[in-house]
Motif scaffolding. Sequence first.
Motif, PDB file in Angstrom:
ATOM      1  N   THR A   1     -23.336 -52.754  14.698  1.00 46.72           N
ATOM      2  CA  THR A   1     -23.578 -53.122  13.290  1.00 46.72           C
ATOM      3  C   THR A   1     -24.043 -54.575  13.221  1.00 46.72           C
TER       4      THR A   1
ATOM      5  N   THR B   1     -23.510 -53.495   4.778  1.00 46.85           N
ATOM      6  CA  THR B   1     -23.003 -53.249   6.146  1.00 46.85           C
ATOM      7  C   THR B   1     -21.513 -53.579   6.257  1.00 46.85           C
TER       8      THR B   1
ATOM      9  N   GLU C   1     -27.614 -54.911  13.914  1.00 50.73           N
ATOM     10  CA  GLU C   1     -28.378 -54.446  12.753  1.00 50.73           C
ATOM     11  C   GLU C   1     -28.403 -55.527  11.659  1.00 50.73           C
ATOM     12  N   VAL C   2     -27.220 -56.148  11.446  1.00 46.53           N
ATOM     13  CA  VAL C   2     -27.120 -57.219  10.446  1.00 46.53           C
ATOM     14  C   VAL C   2     -28.099 -58.331  10.808  1.00 46.53           C
TER      15      VAL C   2
END
Length: 445
Positions: free
Chosen positions: A381, A355, A384-385
């Motif tokens: 992001t 990522t 998501e991480v």
Amino acid sequence: MSVLEDLAMAVGPKHVLAGEAAKDDYHHDESLTVPAVCPLAVVLPGSTEELSGVLAAASRHRVAVTARGSGTGMSGACTPVDGGIVVSFERMSRIIEIDQANHVAVVQAGVQLDQLDSALAPLGLMYPVYPGEYSASLGGNVATNAGGMRAVRYGVTRHQVVGIRCGGKVAKLSSGYDLTQLIAGSEGTLALVTLAYLRLYPRPAFNATLLAPFSTLEAVAAAVPTVVGSGIGPSILEYVDMLTMAAMTAHSGIDLGVADEIRSTALAYLVVGLEARSETRLEEDAEAMAELLAKAGAMEVYVLPPGSAVQLIEAREKAFWVAKANGADDVLDVVVPRAAIPAFMAAVAEVASSTGSLLPGCGHAGDGNVHLAVFQPDPETRHEVERRVFEAGLTLGGAISGEHGIGRAKRDLFLELEDPAKVELMRRLKAAFDPLGILNPGVTL
Ligand SMILES: Cc1cc2nc3c(=O)[nH]c(=O)nc-3n(C[C@H](O)[C@H](O)[C@H](O)COP(=O)(O)OP(=O)(O)OC[C@H]3O[C@@H](n4cnc5c(N)ncnc54)[C@H](O)[C@@H]3O)c2cc1C
């Protein structure tokens, strides 16, 4: 009668702070992601009776109530609700009793850790939960089930709280459901804690701190179960990765005496604290631990001089401020079974590289509690991480938070990833304690 008038009846008008008087500090905690909110008012009860009056008024007006200790929490759990009130425990900050015969302290919720420690030190006693921020309150510690570096030896807050209103000075209890333990870690969503009975211990007379650099993070993680299983019983067992160690030492200006060639190749460090009642015993333990660390692959083992040892522990406790000063976007504290740390760290490395994020860290390795700073400015992001990091922890038999709590910061992912049956049972418990849903709504659930 307006809410503010009703609250003023309960605690006196000068203990209801509204408008400008409800200063910015009350609007947030130390979470890096939860935005500050200005409450309708901050209320400062001075006794349990006054607090009952406040809760009765809040119930009548259906106003949300957010308890606040010192606001050092990391998950936005004491961030107020818009239109709600903050109940601050700063006027309830008396140490009621230090019972030396039963090894129990009875404290009001607003007592701070450093205040309790100053009272216990002259008596040769200690309360062994040392989360990194000593201005935290005992009420906040109970509500978050705070941990810290010495949990590897003494356990976390819930292991030291023998009572709140239920429970008491007894060393054990098997009389119905253990409500004390249900409140511990409930983040102000089930009840407000006014008083806590805390277990005390003799203060160890001698301490040593060992620092062991390793050439890989995996080697550090693999050494942890060996250290825990050695029988030496470390009081501190922390890992610090290379980036975090460099940032910590640069920030605090400590020289740990690590040779240049080791510093330039070590990818992670283990910090081991030992404590003993006699100097001879401490020396024997330190020697045995140094041998064990060398066998486990340490590049070198340093027994730190007392001054640098204290500085290193302080720097580790303040690692959060260093991460924040360096622009971290969030801080996570996933816990996994300690033997699963290598697998977890491998998953974290994969998430970071796929990522384009940076996830350096340190943590209470002895408890499997990994603290990661998240450097990923893009919110989508980052979400998501964090989802992938939490999933990795859960898959390995761990949990989203080992000690900071869910709060507001991790609530959505907690609800998405946790076992739905467990969440449903939690909702039913919440409804039993708080049928009007006014206690810290939006936190945890
Ligand atoms: C530099 C730094 C290092 C830290 N290191 C650690 C660490 O190593 N380990 C660790 O566990 N934590 C750590 N923390 C986090 C924090 O110190 C703990 O979460 C602490 O327990 C919060 O206490 P507080 O009094 O500040 O609570 P607050 O932040 O004020 O509140 C936290 C939660 O407790 C609730 N609450 C507060 N008082 C009461 C009460 N009387 N009754 C019911 N609910 C209440 C609040 O509603 C909220 O949900 C660290 C924080 C900082 C800033």
